[in-house]
Design an enzyme around this catalytic site. Structure first.
Site, mmCIF file in Angstrom:
data_model
loop_
_atom_site.group_PDB
_atom_site.id
_atom_site.type_symbol
_atom_site.label_atom_id
_atom_site.label_comp_id
_atom_site.label_asym_id
_atom_site.label_seq_id
_atom_site.Cartn_x
_atom_site.Cartn_y
_atom_site.Cartn_z
ATOM 1 N N GLY A 69 0.663 -1.062 0.031
ATOM 2 C CA GLY A 69 -0.130 -0.046 -0.072
ATOM 3 C C GLY A 69 0.651 1.284 -0.061
ATOM 4 N N GLN A 177 -7.681 2.187 4.673
ATOM 5 C CA GLN A 177 -8.578 1.846 6.050
ATOM 6 C C GLN A 177 -9.935 1.316 5.650
ATOM 7 O OE1 GLN A 177 -7.480 1.061 9.114
ATOM 8 N NE2 GLN A 177 -5.533 1.336 9.005
ATOM 9 N N SER A 194 -4.181 -1.404 0.632
ATOM 10 C CA SER A 194 -3.378 -2.319 0.997
ATOM 11 C C SER A 194 -4.209 -3.527 1.196
ATOM 12 C CB SER A 194 -2.575 -1.966 1.988
ATOM 13 O OG SER A 194 -1.434 -2.632 2.521
ATOM 14 N N CYS A 320 4.540 8.287 23.933
ATOM 15 C CA CYS A 320 5.159 7.444 24.699
ATOM 16 C C CYS A 320 5.488 5.955 24.141
ATOM 17 C CB CYS A 320 4.088 7.267 26.214
ATOM 18 S SG CYS A 320 3.957 8.793 27.015
#
Length: 460
Positions: A69, A177, A194, A320
């Site tokens: 993709g 998506q 993809s 994080c």
């Protein structure tokens, strides 16, 4: 162990597995050759192209298969820019595009071109009229994802495509998506997707270029895939990708209703089960299987590890969890909380019991992580006579600056201020987000010798 990270890569669909195994025996030859084996391979490739084109909503001769993709996106952007180089070298994209599109914009700028980012609102949605304002006489291409990969927000592609078409600018849609859930509406010009996002094998991408779109492939070309994706086609994987796309589309309507109900349960329950949580993304116009939320006072990497130990595979856009310790560009563009970010994306077949288990485990996991980090307890400290405090969080990463702020805000009277010193980029986003969640006033940011000083006024 429940796998809740389908937005990264969906489990291989049973139809994909069957098609892959069957075509290994039939599709190994060179489809460009005229012998019996080559003709058989060419028939498989043609059938896969027709099936994929039907799902995309384009002609078979407008669609080629790529090696991924990301390669499809890179080829689409580079080819459209090269084909319209006489118009100019300006690119328009949203601030929440996938990194593959953002990398294309960076490469264009490095070569002397330019790009404009269209902002999004707090749900991650673009305003189509903003695209119109960003278009210029030298704009060669506009890019807009069909749905966001981190928060699930669906974008107004059809409206944006009309605005771009009226300006004579092609629109490239990253449909990675959403394509498994349905075709992309509107008059888009190029589309990339993809296969591993809908349960096909990894290593297969789709690139569709509408007839009439000026397109010039970059780099060496050969006779394969209309010169737009050079190299020997991986026919077994391509056949499996097309077969699984057709299969998931047949199941999409019913599965979308079922998974949306499960996601609605998670969206409703997270806020009541876990204090100080912000659910992000559009609550209505979104992918049916995806929900994202951020938890105050939580280290995202630790949270993901603890959820994994509890038996749940999820992902995050939190700074994080990044090796660069920089916030997710998507969450940053939306202006929402970035720390303790969790993305739950349910694959087909997810059960009520698996969601119940996740909701049962989540409060304890978050509580344990907060306790380890020394997060503040709900009881507020008694106000002290000092009207201002300074918190030195220099050299400490998210979510520590926000935790330290929360610990001391009760130590100043209403109207008093707390100044947080921090050199963590995430603090620029998370401290204002904390103020909005806790109904405190974010006064602003002041530069310091190291990092910045973030000033917060206590309102209650």
């Amino acid at each position: 162990m429940p796998y809740f990270d389908a937005a990264s890569s969906a489990p291989l669909h049973p139809v994909a597995r069957q098609a892959l195994l069957a075509s290994l025996d039939e599709g190994w030859a060179d489809p460009a050759r005229l012998h019996r084996e080559g003709r058989r391979a060419a028939l498989l490739l043609d059938a896969a192209r027709e099936a994929a084109a039907e799902a995309v909503g384009c002609r078979p001769d407008e669609l080629v298969f790529t090696s991924s993709g990301t390669r499809a996106v890179h080829s689409a952007v580079a080819g459209a820019l090269a084909g319209r180089r006489r118009v100019g070298r300006h690119l328009v994209l949203s601030a929440v595009e996938h990194s593959s599109v953002i990398h294309c914009a960076g490469a264009l700028a490095a070569e002397g071109g330019s790009f404009s980012e269209v902002p999004v609102d707090r749900t991650g949605t673009v305003d189509p009229s903003a695209y119109g304002r960003a278009l210029r006489p030298d704009t060669a291409l506009a890019c807009l994802q069909s749905a966001n990969h981190e928060v699930g927000t669906e974008q107004p592609v059809a409206e944006t495509a009309e605005i771009c078409a009226a300006a004579g600018v092609p629109l490239m849609v990253d449909a990675a998506q959403s394509l498994g859930w349905g075709p992309v509406p509107g008059r888009w010009s190029l589309l990339a997707a993809s296969a591993h996002k809908w349960g096909g094998p990894a290593g297969v991408g789709l690139l569709a270029v509408r007839k009439g779109v000026r397109f010039a492939p970059r780099g060496p070309v050969d006779e394969r895939e209309s010169g737009r994706a050079p190299g020997f086609e991986n026919i077994p994987a391509i056949v499996a990708a097309a077969a699984s796309l057709r299969a998931v589309r047949a199941e999409a309507a019913a599965e979308a209703v079922r998974l949306r109900a499960l996601v609605d349960r998670i969206r409703a329950a997270v806020g009541s089960l876990v204090p100080d949580v912000e659910v992000v993304g559009d609550p209505v116009r979104r992918l049916p299987h995806l929900v994202t939320f951020s938890c105050l006072y939580v280290d995202g990497e630790t949270l993901l590890h603890e959820l994994d130990r509890a038996g749940f595979s999820v992902s995050s856009g939190s700074s994080c969890t990044s090796s660069t310790l920089t916030p997710s560009h998507v969450l940053k563009a939306m202006g929402v909380l970035t720390e303790g970010n969790v993305r739950v994306s349910l694959p087909a077949g997810t059960t009520d019991e698996e969601v119940d288990g996740f909701l049962g485990a989540l409060p304890g996991v978050v509580s344990d992580v907060r306790e380890k980090l020394g997060a503040p307890v709900p009881a507020a400290a008694a106000p002290a006579p000092r009207t201002s405090l300074v918190v030195d969080a220099l050299g400490r990463r998210c979510p520590i600056p926000v935790i330290e702020l929360a610990k001391v805000i009760g130590g100043v009277p209403v109207g008093g201020t707390v100044t947080v010193l921090s050199d963590d980029e995430a603090a620029r986003l998370d401290i204002p987000a904390w103020c909005a969640m806790r109904e405190q006033e974010y006064v602003g940011e002041e530069p310091t010798d190291r990092g910045s000083a973030y000033v917060v006024r206590r309102l209650r």
